[in-house]
Design a protein around this motif. Structure first.
Motif, PDB file in Angstrom:
ATOM      1  N   MET A 101       0.852  -1.183   0.000  1.00 42.39           N
ATOM      2  CA  MET A 101       0.000   0.000   0.000  1.00 42.39           C
ATOM      3  C   MET A 101       0.896   1.244   0.000  1.00 42.39           C
ATOM      4  O   MET A 101       1.973   1.240   0.589  1.00 42.39           O
ATOM      5  N   GLN A 102       0.431   2.302  -0.674  1.00 47.42           N
ATOM      6  CA  GLN A 102       1.034   3.615  -0.427  1.00 47.42           C
ATOM      7  C   GLN A 102       0.006   4.433   0.333  1.00 47.42           C
ATOM      8  O   GLN A 102      -1.116   4.667  -0.153  1.00 47.42           O
ATOM      9  N   ASN A 103       0.405   4.872   1.516  1.00 47.70           N
ATOM     10  CA  ASN A 103      -0.545   5.502   2.421  1.00 47.70           C
ATOM     11  C   ASN A 103      -0.701   6.988   2.143  1.00 47.70           C
ATOM     12  O   ASN A 103       0.270   7.698   1.901  1.00 47.70           O
ATOM     13  N   ALA A 104      -1.952   7.435   2.205  1.00 46.66           N
ATOM     14  CA  ALA A 104      -2.267   8.854   2.064  1.00 46.66           C
ATOM     15  C   ALA A 104      -2.567   9.428   3.442  1.00 46.66           C
ATOM     16  O   ALA A 104      -2.924   8.694   4.354  1.00 46.66           O
ATOM     17  N   ARG A 105      -2.436  10.755   3.578  1.00 45.35           N
ATOM     18  CA  ARG A 105      -2.723  11.323   4.904  1.00 45.35           C
ATOM     19  C   ARG A 105      -4.206  11.198   5.240  1.00 45.35           C
ATOM     20  O   ARG A 105      -4.567  11.107   6.406  1.00 45.35           O
ATOM     21  N   ASN A 106      -5.063  11.143   4.226  1.00 42.87           N
ATOM     22  CA  ASN A 106      -6.440  10.730   4.457  1.00 42.87           C
ATOM     23  C   ASN A 106      -6.513   9.233   4.177  1.00 42.87           C
ATOM     24  O   ASN A 106      -6.391   8.817   3.019  1.00 42.87           O
ATOM     25  N   PRO A 107      -6.702   8.419   5.210  1.00 46.49           N
ATOM     26  CA  PRO A 107      -6.612   6.960   5.005  1.00 46.49           C
ATOM     27  C   PRO A 107      -7.589   6.445   3.946  1.00 46.49           C
ATOM     28  O   PRO A 107      -7.332   5.412   3.333  1.00 46.49           O
ATOM     29  N   ALA A 108      -8.677   7.159   3.719  1.00 49.23           N
ATOM     30  CA  ALA A 108      -9.627   6.728   2.685  1.00 49.23           C
ATOM     31  C   ALA A 108      -9.011   6.781   1.295  1.00 49.23           C
ATOM     32  O   ALA A 108      -9.529   6.181   0.357  1.00 49.23           O
ATOM     33  N   ASN A 109      -7.913   7.514   1.160  1.00 54.15           N
ATOM     34  CA  ASN A 109      -7.259   7.646  -0.147  1.00 54.15           C
ATOM     35  C   ASN A 109      -5.996   6.797  -0.289  1.00 54.15           C
ATOM     36  O   ASN A 109      -5.277   6.929  -1.281  1.00 54.15           O
ATOM     37  N   THR A 110      -5.717   5.958   0.685  1.00 50.52           N
ATOM     38  CA  THR A 110      -4.560   5.070   0.586  1.00 50.52           C
ATOM     39  C   THR A 110      -4.745   4.146  -0.613  1.00 50.52           C
ATOM     40  O   THR A 110      -5.837   3.640  -0.851  1.00 50.52           O
ATOM     41  N   VAL A 111      -3.665   3.963  -1.381  1.00 48.34           N
ATOM     42  CA  VAL A 111      -3.769   3.174  -2.611  1.00 48.34           C
ATOM     43  C   VAL A 111      -3.029   1.846  -2.484  1.00 48.34           C
ATOM     44  O   VAL A 111      -2.023   1.737  -1.786  1.00 48.34           O
ATOM     45  N   GLN A 112      -3.549   0.847  -3.184  1.00 54.18           N
ATOM     46  CA  GLN A 112      -2.883  -0.452  -3.276  1.00 54.18           C
ATOM     47  C   GLN A 112      -2.020  -0.467  -4.532  1.00 54.18           C
ATOM     48  O   GLN A 112      -2.476  -0.060  -5.603  1.00 54.18           O
ATOM     49  N   LEU A 113      -0.799  -0.926  -4.403  1.00 51.13           N
ATOM     50  CA  LEU A 113       0.089  -1.067  -5.562  1.00 51.13           C
ATOM     51  C   LEU A 113       0.390  -2.552  -5.736  1.00 51.13           C
ATOM     52  O   LEU A 113       1.082  -3.158  -4.918  1.00 51.13           O
ATOM     53  N   GLY A 114      -0.177  -3.125  -6.780  1.00 55.39           N
ATOM     54  CA  GLY A 114      -0.017  -4.555  -7.030  1.00 55.39           C
ATOM     55  C   GLY A 114      -1.366  -5.235  -7.124  1.00 55.39           C
ATOM     56  O   GLY A 114      -2.412  -4.620  -6.891  1.00 55.39           O
ATOM     57  N   GLY A 115      -1.328  -6.500  -7.490  1.00 55.01           N
ATOM     58  CA  GLY A 115      -2.566  -7.263  -7.622  1.00 55.01           C
ATOM     59  C   GLY A 115      -3.447  -6.705  -8.715  1.00 55.01           C
ATOM     60  O   GLY A 115      -2.967  -6.297  -9.772  1.00 55.01           O
ATOM     61  N   ASP A 116      -4.748  -6.643  -8.436  1.00 59.61           N
ATOM     62  CA  ASP A 116      -5.707  -6.173  -9.439  1.00 59.61           C
ATOM     63  C   ASP A 116      -5.986  -4.678  -9.313  1.00 59.61           C
ATOM     64  O   ASP A 116      -6.927  -4.176  -9.919  1.00 59.61           O
ATOM     65  N   ALA A 117      -5.174  -3.971  -8.537  1.00 63.52           N
ATOM     66  CA  ALA A 117      -5.405  -2.539  -8.350  1.00 63.52           C
ATOM     67  C   ALA A 117      -4.728  -1.722  -9.441  1.00 63.52           C
ATOM     68  O   ALA A 117      -3.635  -2.071  -9.889  1.00 63.52           O
ATOM     69  N   THR A 118      -5.388  -0.671  -9.870  1.00 62.35           N
ATOM     70  CA  THR A 118      -4.769   0.329 -10.748  1.00 62.35           C
ATOM     71  C   THR A 118      -4.970   1.709 -10.140  1.00 62.35           C
ATOM     72  O   THR A 118      -6.096   2.085  -9.804  1.00 62.35           O
ATOM     73  N   VAL A 119      -3.873   2.438 -10.041  1.00 68.91           N
ATOM     74  CA  VAL A 119      -3.870   3.784  -9.468  1.00 68.91           C
ATOM     75  C   VAL A 119      -3.557   4.769 -10.594  1.00 68.91           C
ATOM     76  O   VAL A 119      -2.548   4.620 -11.281  1.00 68.91           O
ATOM     77  N   LEU A 120      -4.430   5.749 -10.787  1.00 68.92           N
ATOM     78  CA  LEU A 120      -4.247   6.722 -11.864  1.00 68.92           C
ATOM     79  C   LEU A 120      -3.704   8.032 -11.302  1.00 68.92           C
ATOM     80  O   LEU A 120      -4.278   8.610 -10.378  1.00 68.92           O
ATOM     81  N   CYS A 121      -2.584   8.489 -11.872  1.00 71.20           N
ATOM     82  CA  CYS A 121      -1.890   9.704 -11.436  1.00 71.20           C
ATOM     83  C   CYS A 121      -1.950  10.756 -12.536  1.00 71.20           C
ATOM     84  O   CYS A 121      -1.981  10.422 -13.711  1.00 71.20           O
ATOM     85  N   PRO A 122      -1.872  12.020 -12.164  1.00 73.58           N
ATOM     86  CA  PRO A 122      -1.899  13.075 -13.183  1.00 73.58           C
ATOM     87  C   PRO A 122      -0.554  13.198 -13.910  1.00 73.58           C
ATOM     88  O   PRO A 122       0.414  12.505 -13.602  1.00 73.58           O
ATOM     89  N   SER A 123      -0.531  14.108 -14.832  1.00 79.06           N
ATOM     90  CA  SER A 123       0.646  14.482 -15.631  1.00 79.06           C
ATOM     91  C   SER A 123       1.875  14.708 -14.747  1.00 79.06           C
ATOM     92  O   SER A 123       1.762  15.249 -13.649  1.00 79.06           O
TER      93      SER A 123
END
Lengths: 509, 509
Positions: A101-123
């Motif tokens: 996981m990469q943790n966000a300061r708002n835990p609701a926004n913590t992202v999973q890196l790996g498996g079936d997760a995809t995280v979309l980042c801006p430019s």
């Protein structure tokens, strides 16, 4: 590891629209697409091994790395390291985590890196910004903050990113501090660290410790580093310094060879794949030797080149094939995949831009990418972040999220009683089933105009870019400040003042 | 059945560009993408069976069809036919061919329908055309001929199509003759028949007999018919008349329910799929009952709708899921798949148009579509054929063709000696391998601008649509007439004169 919990928020300023689903990341329910057979994958892997053994890789300006590889039994001559066949793969597979996981300061926004997760980042990275009002111009810190805020309003992005544009009005050697502060202050999502050099990487870790606490940072990923090779087959000290710093701090590193085929790699897909895999596995093995078990991702950023002009080209068939093959190779290696999204060489948010953008983002999604950088806004091969394209690409982000959610086969979705009750030749507009489902059944992008020609004309005959121009300004007006603990804010500001005072302003890196 | 033989032609008027590969169709070397499990597919099939048994389907204005189904043992009440579970599937699978050819008058352009082949067709049906010079206007026969010629110049289309625009300056009841003549005279590719009514279908067959000979037409597909249902669950006599005529003449029929989810089918994907499968299999079984063994395709044209305005929407996640599921269902049924391509609701060839276009065409390709209608030019939900979008979409057609050709793993493509010879930190621009491969290694689309901002600015800061405007005019200037045997030409003209003289001009169908 928990499943992402979508939360329904009212999209800012959208009383005429239904609630937008805001999920911390995409949990893909569909599979991946293969472009190479097992034999083909083994061939590319064998070729990467041959390259690493016979040609080897250069690690320049960083003697410590040479010692690390020597200690691991590699053949080191000057700055050139030769690897026994299978060494890098074995080293990675022994200790690299498949998922974290990469943790966000708002835990609701913590992202999973790996498996079936995809995280979309801006430019990421552009020195210029573009919008229809002010045109193309060097980016400023004010633009940077506007982009951070705009991204925060987009429900279909999952990460605040890093250099969403390069604020060239700030000193080159200090602006990373202001950028990090901007993400922390104006977004409550996960964000990236500083990528260039060990010192700046250290600043990012220091600031993360202020936000999350030093103990927490020691044990939990809260930053993200992209480490690019200088293809072919070189890692320089700017990149290796950051790589080592993040790896030692247990922060994720995406080892990402960036190539233009024909210039920095062979002009063929198979040749490029072998070189890219060689570079990526060499760097990933370095991460694991520096700190066994440190989180890392295999990165793929293989672009093509116009053989007429040497200009980078995007949204091409070969780039699609390369990212899909990279997905297969990363899964065999057992590490998450980092890729790139809505890239385009266009100068405007026009038809070229979106043909290339849709191609790039869809290919990365079908590749099973776990983090997609540049999922919005990129123009001119990465020289420009476009405010309008950000909104148009955001729709694409929403669409892929919904698409990869797959097909609902619930009794409600099967709608058998609605079909029976409606019957031949009738319509479903007034059916109970339609009334019960119409708010949520179909994804609603923000920028398309689907009205009649006459209505579109009456509303000013606006193209997609013009509509997106109004939209990003409306989104910014309705930006909601996530707030930041004033004590943390003060400490961050004091830290930046102290670090900045330690050296003069410089306008180069 | 032979593999397509790509032929290298110089693209008209392109001394500055390499030869363009002109293949008769795409032979896909990559697989298809699944969105439903076996259980999911069985559920949709069972639901379609339930719909056909319990609700049944209406066949209006065509008593012969009711007799055909009665004779086959179906339960017929008035115009409603109820089918026993499994009847339609069994009837289709007993005799429908999995794969067949549609012959062109130039045998090099004969297309395969089925298997791993994909045939890309231009826009179909729009009453308006649009270009940047003259704007949006009712289409004329002159526009029609320009489009036929333009399509003939595009190496990445494979079929001349049918109503590339509706020439509304010609009488509604006779223009199908002129359109058929236009395809035969100005293109040497395969073309479609007339779809509306038995009489016009007969005219298409008559004209095909003049071109190919009656014996040849009796035994070889040379036309193509799309038969749309009136969803939900109705086939009217306009469509059934053409369906029967083509089926009896051994000419392919694509049974294609066209739906807007929420209006003509349930607002959910699973519900729409079951209804569409029910309609398609009922019509396909009719084809096989009329003429066992007649060539046919399962069609999928499931669009979504704005639940705010009722307007059709394109390039949506749900449309993507539906076409991919349709591909799986067609393969289980054992008939080729007909779908749709670069659809958009946009009024202009802008960012919306190409985001939707790329989405639609890629989804149809990943679905394993065997024929993709509307692969170029469509705007405004099918009301407009755009000359500029035709060129921009043509690039997309070329890209998918190249992409689905997969990854070359030859020794040359592996480039191992080039990688060894170049070495770390060097570049490949001057390498022998690059020089040997650069003309063919990377696909070259025609409309993108990949130059620097400064060069782009010096050339007039043109967006993609503006560049496409110059391009389609240049392509038309360099159109090469494929020629037509003067005796056949005379006979076609005499036939048209005779048929036209038999009824007064009418401005409705």
């Amino acid at each position: 590891m928990t499943s992402p919990q979508p939360t329904r928020r009212r999209r800012a300023g959208s009383s005429d629209r239904p609630e937008q689903l805001r999920a911390p990341y995409i949990q893909r329910k569909l599979g991946t697409f293969s472009v190479l057979s097992e034999e083909g994958l083994s061939l590319i892997e064998a070729n990467a091994d041959t390259i690493l053994q016979e040609t080897g890789m250069e690690f320049t300006g960083d003697p410590e790395i040479l010692e690390i590889f020597k200690a691991a039994g590699c053949d080191v001559k000057d700055t050139r390291v030769h690897f026994e066949k299978g060494f890098c793969r074995k080293t990675i597979q022994a200790t690299a985590p498949k998922l974290f996981m990469q943790n966000a300061r708002n835990p609701a926004n913590t992202v999973q890196l790996g498996g079936d997760a995809t995280v979309l980042c801006p430019s990421w990275g552009p020195p210029f910004v573009h919008d229809l009002d002010k045109g193309r111009r060097y980016a400023s810190y004010s633009d940077f903050i506007s982009l951070v805020k705009l991204h925060q309003t987009i429900p279909w992005l999952h990460h605040s990113g890093g250099v969403v544009c390069e604020p060239v009005d700030l000193p080159a050697n200090k602006r990373h501090l202001d950028m990090l502060y901007g993400h922390i202050r104006y977004s409550d999502r996960a964000f990236m660290g500083a990528f260039i050099g060990a010192e700046r990487a250290g600043h990012a870790i220091d600031m993360a410790r202020i936000v999350f606490g030093a103990d927490y940072v020691a044990n939990n990923p809260v930053l993200y580093c992209v480490s690019n090779t200088n293809a072919p087959l070189v890692l320089d000290s700017h990149m290796s310094g950051a790589l080592k710093t993040y790896a030692r701090a247990n922060q994720p590193v995406a080892c990402t060879p960036w190539v233009l085929t024909g210039a920095m790699s062979p002009t063929t897909v198979a040749g490029t794949l072998a070189q890219v895999l060689a570079e990526a596995t060499a760097c990933l093995s370095l991460v694991q030797l520096v700190n066994p078990g440190a989180p890392c991702l295999m990165g793929s950023f293989a672009s093509t080149m116009s053989m007429q002009s040497g200009a980078p080209t995007f949204g091409t068939p070969e780039a699609g094939l390369m990212v899909l093959a990279a997905g297969q190779l990363a899964r065999r290696l057992g590490v998450p995949l980092h890729t790139v999204g809505t890239l385009s060489a266009s100068k405007l948010p026009d038809a070229q831009a979106e043909q290339e953008a849709a191609w790039g983002l869809l290919m990365s999604m079908f590749a099973g990418a776990n983090l997609i950088n540049h999922a919005t806004g990129w123009l001119e091969g990465g020289l420009v972040t476009s405010f309008e394209k950000t909104m148009i690409d955001a729709d694409l982000c929403g669409k892929v999220g919904r698409f990869f959610d797959g097909i609902d086969l619930s009794e409600n979705a099967q709608a058998m009683s609605a079909i029976a009750a409606t019957g031949p030749g009738q319509h479903y507009l007034g059916s109970d089933h339609t009334r019960l489902n119409f708010m949520s059944a179909l994804f609603r992008p923000l920028t398309p105009d689907n009205n009649s020609f006459e209505q579109w004309q009456a509303e000013g005959s606006k193209d997609a870019a013009t509509r997106a121009n109004a939209l990003w300004k409306k989104q910014l007006e309705n930006y909601q400040d996530p707030g930041l603990d004033p004590a943390i804010d003060e400490e961050l500001k004091a830290y930046m003042t102290r670090v900045k005072s330690q050296q003069p302003d410089m306008n180069y890196f």
